[in-house]
Write an enzyme that holds these catalytic residues in place. Structure first.
Site, PDB file in Angstrom:
ATOM      1  N   GLY C  57       6.601   2.146   0.436  1.00 28.24           N
ATOM      2  CA  GLY C  57       6.716   3.156  -0.599  1.00 28.24           C
ATOM      3  C   GLY C  57       5.495   4.046  -0.657  1.00 28.24           C
ATOM      4  O   GLY C  57       4.414   3.683  -0.178  1.00 28.24           O
ATOM      5  N   SER C  58       5.641   5.211  -1.248  1.00 33.50           N
ATOM      6  CA  SER C  58       4.504   6.105  -1.479  1.00 33.50           C
ATOM      7  C   SER C  58       3.776   5.684  -2.753  1.00 33.50           C
ATOM      8  O   SER C  58       4.236   4.823  -3.495  1.00 33.50           O
ATOM      9  CB  SER C  58       4.982   7.546  -1.610  1.00 33.50           C
ATOM     10  OG  SER C  58       5.487   8.003  -0.392  1.00 33.50           O
ATOM     11  N   HIS C  60       0.526   4.677  -2.660  1.00 35.15           N
ATOM     12  CA  HIS C  60      -0.585   3.800  -2.290  1.00 35.15           C
ATOM     13  C   HIS C  60      -1.593   4.515  -1.399  1.00 35.15           C
ATOM     14  O   HIS C  60      -2.451   3.876  -0.798  1.00 35.15           O
ATOM     15  CB  HIS C  60      -0.065   2.572  -1.542  1.00 35.15           C
ATOM     16  CG  HIS C  60       1.033   1.853  -2.250  1.00 35.15           C
ATOM     17  ND1 HIS C  60       0.869   1.323  -3.503  1.00 35.15           N
ATOM     18  CD2 HIS C  60       2.312   1.596  -1.905  1.00 35.15           C
ATOM     19  CE1 HIS C  60       2.008   0.757  -3.895  1.00 35.15           C
ATOM     20  NE2 HIS C  60       2.901   0.919  -2.947  1.00 35.15           N
ATOM     21  N   ASP C 113      11.625  -3.608   1.218  1.00 31.77           N
ATOM     22  CA  ASP C 113      11.140  -3.229   2.551  1.00 31.77           C
ATOM     23  C   ASP C 113      11.789  -4.094   3.625  1.00 31.77           C
ATOM     24  O   ASP C 113      12.190  -3.602   4.680  1.00 31.77           O
ATOM     25  CB  ASP C 113       9.613  -3.353   2.603  1.00 31.77           C
ATOM     26  CG  ASP C 113       8.941  -2.354   1.693  1.00 31.77           C
ATOM     27  OD1 ASP C 113       8.736  -1.207   2.123  1.00 31.77           O
ATOM     28  OD2 ASP C 113       8.660  -2.688   0.530  1.00 31.77           O
ATOM     29  N   HIS C 222       2.230  -2.365  -7.461  1.00 28.94           N
ATOM     30  CA  HIS C 222       3.240  -1.518  -8.086  1.00 28.94           C
ATOM     31  C   HIS C 222       3.271  -1.784  -9.582  1.00 28.94           C
ATOM     32  O   HIS C 222       4.240  -1.480 -10.260  1.00 28.94           O
ATOM     33  CB  HIS C 222       4.622  -1.791  -7.525  1.00 28.94           C
ATOM     34  CG  HIS C 222       4.683  -1.811  -6.051  1.00 28.94           C
ATOM     35  ND1 HIS C 222       4.454  -2.941  -5.316  1.00 28.94           N
ATOM     36  CD2 HIS C 222       4.921  -0.821  -5.162  1.00 28.94           C
ATOM     37  CE1 HIS C 222       4.567  -2.656  -4.032  1.00 28.94           C
ATOM     38  NE2 HIS C 222       4.836  -1.379  -3.907  1.00 28.94           N
TER      39      HIS C 222
END
Ligand SMILES: Nc1ncnc2c1ncn2[C@@H]1O[C@H](COP(=O)(O)OP(=O)(O)O)[C@@H](O)[C@H]1O
Ligand SMILES: Nc1ncnc2c1ncn2[C@@H]1O[C@H](COP(=O)(O)OP(=O)(O)O)[C@@H](O)[C@H]1O
Ligand SMILES: [Mg+2]
Ligand SMILES: [Mg+2]
Ligand SMILES: [Mg+2]
Ligand SMILES: [Mg+2]
Lengths: 207, 335, 335, 207
Positions: C57-58, C60, C113, C222
């Site tokens: 995911g974005s 990070h 993921d 997250h």
């Protein structure tokens, strides 16, 4: 002899206490038109002065006391106030050079020397909304006052206080706040406020 | 209520930080014997080279200490948070990096820094070391063009120091390094915007207030008030406002080249900085200006302030060469 | 009340960020023709070399996209904020970096993921490209040692990817790169602490709450809840808690070497990270463990979350060589 | 014929509307035990489904509709829900393969296929506090229900709703929340809550 080196050392201790007590209030003032750290520098600087003076031996002259204060303030603080107060204190030290203790007439000499030192180092003039707007009036009042060391300082303190309050009505043209233009109006200059406190503590403790 | 920070005693923050920096980057940096607030490059200072000394208050990391290293600054004098260092560490830096060709002081234009570094320069003169000074004044928001020399130095420091450091590394003379530094400063333009305040480690209180949907345009990197306060705008609108101002000042012609820095103030995620960069580059393209090199990240911070700045350095051939020259610092590298 | 961010439409944040990244780092990165969410290294993928594909995911950043480049990852598949990428970009990455020697997927161990990358691996198998997978599980706070393989992958990714990327760059076979990756993962330990929440660009609401003097130990990147919530402690006490846990797991002997990462989650100033590093290094010295290399900064973030993590990789000769090997990525360089 | 492709397309539109309306509420639920983005993925995914179905030509079969939905959901979302719903929808598509329209009996077949697809892709079982705790009971209820397409879906919706509410009492052993142990108790699973909404919207719009 009105004032001894020990008196001066006690007075610096009282200034340190006052700056520590007012630290957060002075920071809040500086937050309005500056970078919010004025109280930190003042508390740190006079704390370092107190510590350095604790280490002085008994035979120190008033000039030694003031020069020691200047050096320790400068090297612990930096910032704008470091050079300003260091220069002020060195000038005051020079003004009473050679004396074992201070006479009534030295009260005005010291306050005036402080004001000159600040004006010289800061290249500031009265009315630019800086600490000089407290120290300048204090020097004037001290010079025209008569009476004891304490009475002279009381007059200076009164003038410094009025001067500091008056900075609220000034538009800054020196220091960080100068870039604010009209937005600096309505806020007292933190350096002038702490200056008035210093002169006030001197008046309370010396004499 | 105190602000949240990972600290021990607030008064120890700067010295503990420097300890942590030296423990991480001991291969590049060391503290001076003369002052633990004087951080010296292990590689760089050498006989015949102009020494470049930078410095200022802490709280802007990686500025200043992170830019000490071969090809950039030879030393940094480190002050308390948001406070100029006193003369002592600046003088210690001078003594450490003096290679007989003179020393250049470079730092942001703040009254406190000027007074302290000037005192250090006077003390160095008494030791027969020639010290010159170039102040950085890249913050276009901090004064109108006719008082350009009263402006503050902010994130553009990065480019200006880089150019001067490369010039010194090329073994230019003090005259030449000073010329390059002034030239680099004159061609570097920064505009910033703040979204939230920062807090000093010693007080742990917010050092200014901003309404929940406000931003401050032109805020200084110590939280000094800026040009105006207004409602938070979309990213493109914010960048447009910045770029309009920068273009106005820069007066670049089509075909000219710039180096770009999109800088975060501390708490703004890279995601937002890159979104800004997208618009910066679009505006440059539209104006026919070539973006020679772009840096995006936290280069000049204000502790945990949220916000960002955009810097453009208007390049010429010499500045391009100097910006491209390799350097090897603890927190920044060009290879 | 919306959180403050420099954004255009929240839905466009990831694509606009990628545009900004490619505009800044076009010398190192390009988007795949097959998917604009597949970011490929311009230099690195080559015939006979194992392709290393990372992703997730974005939010990070610089993880993952910043670690694409010669000597590290060959490509990254980019998801929405905090959301695994779908199979398409992962498959596009595989197709772009396949040099005939097989492809390794590496990413943090999250259900989403795993499902998406597994689907991509199945699709690659149909094109006769061999894809293996190594999940990172360095977050010691996320499960007890007897369920080590269910742990999350967090900031330690950085070391684990680095080791595997160097192995691939050394032209090791797929078997060997996989072995190195598993070995690196098994020897990498991270503990994190969060001080404040983050907010997603689409909702602009804080994604969890923390009291004004609370911290959360073991918080996920997250914002997933961690081990326990407690009062905010001084920096040294926080680090001690982290290091005790890491030492427990690592079982290093006196004279052993580690690589250290003190990582900021997004809004924590470098000052605080270096103050933490001071204590990390003191604890290592006390235990007689050598700190071979130390990185301090924002390497694996959670948008604007305040907090930090400490990672130790327990080195052996092979891992030391691989960690030291030069790499050249858009947001990270070893020279 | 109980349900046409056009009906299905309308139903997906209604699901998209519902997910958009519930987006922030679902994110808040996910914030309690996950990463706070569930509503974003669901709204984005079904928004993409609606758009993809808009582009389908008039002759599309129910299988075409469901496969198109699966692909567009997957490629726009990723995350956990992408593969889960994509697999579910592909299974549903396979379950009605070759049909021009759906009969009453297909209602249970579709719901059961969705549940199986999710269980298969997620390797999840009933009781682990996932969306399967809504889809599983829904499939059971649909299989044992009798009556029209609408009646079967109504029974499924009722069971899905009860199942989702029941997740509050479960300790998670799958997905992000599994690492929370007992701290996951007392919070409903966001994926189960959105699943119940989906079955509910299907029951309202189809039949
Ligand atoms: N050039 C100057 N001359 C006299 N006083 C000055 C000058 N510049 C700043 N000051 C004083 O210093 C004060 C700020 O001190 P401080 O906050 O400690 O330093 P800094 O501005 O470096 O943060 C101002 O309020 C002002 O009174
Ligand atoms: N293995 C699994 N099997 C079934 N459902 C799952 C599984 N993993 C997660 N889920 C469901 O997915 C939901 C989370 O979805 P979402 O928040 O969109 O994805 P992510 O967890 O990637 O952020 C959970 O509430 C749960 O219902
Ligand atoms: Mg100040
Ligand atoms: Mg200051
Ligand atoms: Mg997610
Ligand atoms: Mg989620």
């Amino acid at each position: 002899m009105a004032v001894t080196s020990a008196d001066l050392i006690r007075a610096f201790g009282a200034i340190a206490d006052r700056m520590t007590a007012e630290r957060d209030a002075l920071c809040a003032l500086d937050g309005e038109i500056g970078d919010g750290d004025h109280g930190i520098g003042m508390a740190l600087g006079f704390g370092a002065v107190r510590e350095a003076l604790d280490g002085l031996d008994g035979g120190a002259s008033p000039t030694d006391v003031l020069n020691t204060a200047a050096r320790s303030f400068l090297s612990s603080v930096g910032a704008s106030t470091g050079p300003l107060y260091a220069t002020a204190l060195m000038r005051a030290a020079a003004a009473v050079k050679g004396k074992d203790g201070l006479e009534d007439a030295d009260a005005a000499a010291i306050v005036a020397a402080m004001a000159e030192g600040i004006a010289h180092r800061g290249k500031a003039e009265i009315g630019q909304k800086t600490m000089l707007d407290a120290w300048g009036p204090a020097a004037e009042a001290a010079k025209s006052a008569t009476g004891s060391f304490a009475q002279v300082l009381a007059a200076a303190a009164e003038a410094a206080h009025r001067g500091a309050e008056g900075t609220a009505g000034m538009q800054a043209s020196m220091g960080r706040a100068a870039r604010l233009g009209e937005r600096s109006l309505g806020h007292r200059d933190p350096g002038a406020v702490s200056a008035a406190m210093i002169v006030g503590v001197l008046a309370e403790t010396l004499g | 209520m105190q602000t949240k920070k990972i600290l021990n005693a607030g008064e120890d923050a700067v010295d503990e930080m420097l300890d942590g920096i030296l423990l991480a980057h001991g291969d590049v940096l060391r503290a001076s014997d003369g002052s633990h607030r004087a951080i010296i490059s292990r590689d760089g200072p050498r006989d015949g080279k102009v020494g470049l000394v930078i410095g200022g208050g802490s709280g802007h990391e990686p500025t200043f200490v992170g830019f000490v290293g071969k090809g950039l600054a030879d030393a940094a004098a480190i002050g308390n948070v948001f406070a100029s260092p006193p003369p002592d560490p600046a003088l210690a830096c001078v003594q450490e990096v003096n290679g007989g060709a003179g020393v250049l002081f470079m730092y942001g234009n703040y009254a406190g820094d000027v007074m302290n570094f000037d005192m250090a320069a006077e003390m160095a003169a008494m030791e027969d070391i020639e010290v010159r000074t170039v102040l950085t004044t890249d913050d276009v928001a901090s004064a109108p063009p006719d008082r350009k020399d009263t402006r503050r130095g902010v994130a553009g420091n990065f480019f200006i120091f880089k150019a001067a450091g490369a010039a010194a590394d090329e073994m230019m003379t003090l005259d030449e390094v000073e010329r390059v530094a002034r030239h680099a400063n004159a061609r570097t333009y920064t505009m910033g915007v703040a979204l939230s305040p920062c807090s000093l480690p010693q007080t742990r209180r917010w050092n200014f207030g901003l309404g929940p949907d406000e931003m401050e345009i032109g805020m200084g990197i110590h939280g000094e008030p800026g040009i105006e306060r207004g409602p938070l705008k979309p990213a493109d609108a914010i960048v447009d406002e910045m770029m309009d101002r920068i273009f106005d000042e820069m007066q670049a012609a089509r075909g000219d080249r710039v180096a770009v820095l999109v800088n975060g103030l501390g708490a703004t995620p890279l995601m937002e900085l890159y979104i800004m960069n997208r618009r910066v580059q679009a505006r440059l393209q539209e104006a026919g200006i070539e973006s020679h090199a772009t840096w995006v990240g936290n280069y000049c911070t204000s502790l945990e302030m949220a916000g960002a700045s955009v810097t453009a350095m208007h390049l010429d051939d010499e500045l391009t060469r100097l910006i491209d020259r390799p350097c090897h610092c603890a927190m920044f590298r060009v290879v």
